[in-house]
Design an enzyme around this catalytic site. Structure first.
Site, PDB file in Angstrom:
ATOM      1  N   SER A 129      46.179  43.380  37.785  1.00  0.00           N
ATOM      2  CA  SER A 129      46.124  42.275  36.549  1.00  0.00           C
ATOM      3  C   SER A 129      46.269  43.195  35.122  1.00  0.00           C
ATOM      4  CB  SER A 129      44.773  41.672  36.710  1.00  0.00           C
ATOM      5  OG  SER A 129      44.553  40.815  35.393  1.00  0.00           O
ATOM      6  N   TYR A 154      35.452  41.797  35.848  1.00  0.00           N
ATOM      7  CA  TYR A 154      36.785  41.307  36.751  1.00  0.00           C
ATOM      8  C   TYR A 154      38.012  42.543  36.447  1.00  0.00           C
ATOM      9  CZ  TYR A 154      41.469  39.335  37.686  1.00  0.00           C
ATOM     10  OH  TYR A 154      42.763  39.071  38.346  1.00  0.00           O
TER      11      TYR A 154
END
Length: 324
Positions: A129, A154
């Site tokens: 990501s 995250y």
């Protein structure tokens, strides 16, 4: 020749599997179909895939390492596309153990299964990501930037996935590649993403929440501009033990207020806006330097935001009418 795809009922997983099935690949998909967002959307994606020849599905928790290993040993895929994860930056503030379970334990389960395939596995490609870059003023973001200050749990789990993958590649000779996705959007997307949340609010006559008073930028990347290079990467067979990461983004950040205006035009609506401060765990901007992916795999994004949001708006209207 079989491809194992985790996160099969997810946004990117759905589009990737469709693209793999088009030329006749055999695909085994796994997903836990959790309720992080509307399970009906995940089921609709899955129903579409199940209707296609060459696809089979197993409902499974990635963190169940014994089940994942048993499936991999039975199927013996030559490639693994690992897209399954607990998504969302803000959700990680309230549900941290969901990320430890899916993104850490689950990723390790996939790595262990890949290890047991030995020479039969040609390539493991996994989703990382843009969040790993954290908050930074130096742009664009390059793969060789130091990424040790993630702004959310995250992001920290995605960075850990990259480190674990590098270690497994070195220890066990796995050919592995991580793809750092930048704000993927489009039809069949994720309802927790801003463009979808804004669309829901406008259709339902609610104001939209604009964080950091709109002073944000995102490198929006249309789903088709993700899938084409992803498949080129997956089809590659790097040397055993080789691990690498690539940015995969539009390389053209858009101001949040400009995105909202573009979405309003696509939907033919005007949003009432509530301006709010920055949310914890969020970052001001994302901006991909995609030159490495272009150099190695010929990547060139081609869908502008106006066109991409137009396609999403057309699909979204149909999705809302499905039960009408």
């Amino acid at each position: 020749m079989t491809v194992l795809v985790t996160g099969a009922a997810g946004f990117v997983g759905f589009h990737a599997i469709n693209a793999l099935l088009d030329p006749g690949e055999t695909v085994v998909g796994i997903d836990n179909l959790n309720a992080y967002y509307d399970p009906a959307l995940k089921q609709a994606r899955l129903d579409h895939l199940k209707a296609r020849p060459g696809f089979t599905f197993e409902k499974m928790e990635l963190a169940d390492n014994e089940a994942v290993l048993a499936l991999v040993e039975r199927v013996r895929p030559d490639r693994i596309l690992h897209l399954g994860a607990q998504a969302g930056v803000r959700y990680s503030i309230d549900q941290p153990f969901a990320y430890a379970n899916s993104n850490l334990h689950g990723h390790l389960s996939v790595l262990e299964a890949a290890r047991h395939l030995g020479d039969d596995l040609k390539h493991l490609v996994y989703a990382s990501s843009s969040s790993v870059y954290g908050e930074r003023s130096a742009v664009p973001f390059r793969e060789d930037d130091v990424t040790m200050q993630p702004a959310s749990l995250y992001a920290a789990t995605k960075l850990a996935d990259e480190l674990m993958s590098s270690a497994y590649a070195s220890l066990y000779g796995i050919a592995a590649t991580g793809l750092r996705f930048f704000t993927v959007y489009g039809p069949w997307g994720r309802p927790d993403m801003a463009y979808w949340l804004f669309s829901d609010a406008m259709f339902e006559g609610r104001p939209i929440k604009v964080f950091n008073n709109g002073e944000m930028e995102r490198d929006f990347t249309y789903i088709d501009d993700i899938i084409a290079p992803l498949l080129r990467v997956l089809d590659d067979s790097p040397a055993r033990g080789h691990h690498d990461v690539f940015n995969i983004g539009g390389a053209s950040p858009v101001k949040l207020m400009d995105m909202i205006s573009t979405l309003e035009n696509a939907l033919g609506m005007t949003a009432e806006k509530i301006m709010l401060p920055m949310q914890a765990g969020d970052v001001t901007r994302t901006y991909a330097d995609a030159s490495k992916l272009e150099r190695v795999y010929g990547y060139k994004p081609g869908v502008r935001l106006e066109e991409g949001l137009g396609r999403f708006a057309e699909w979204y209207r149909e999705w809302r009418q499905r039960d009408a």
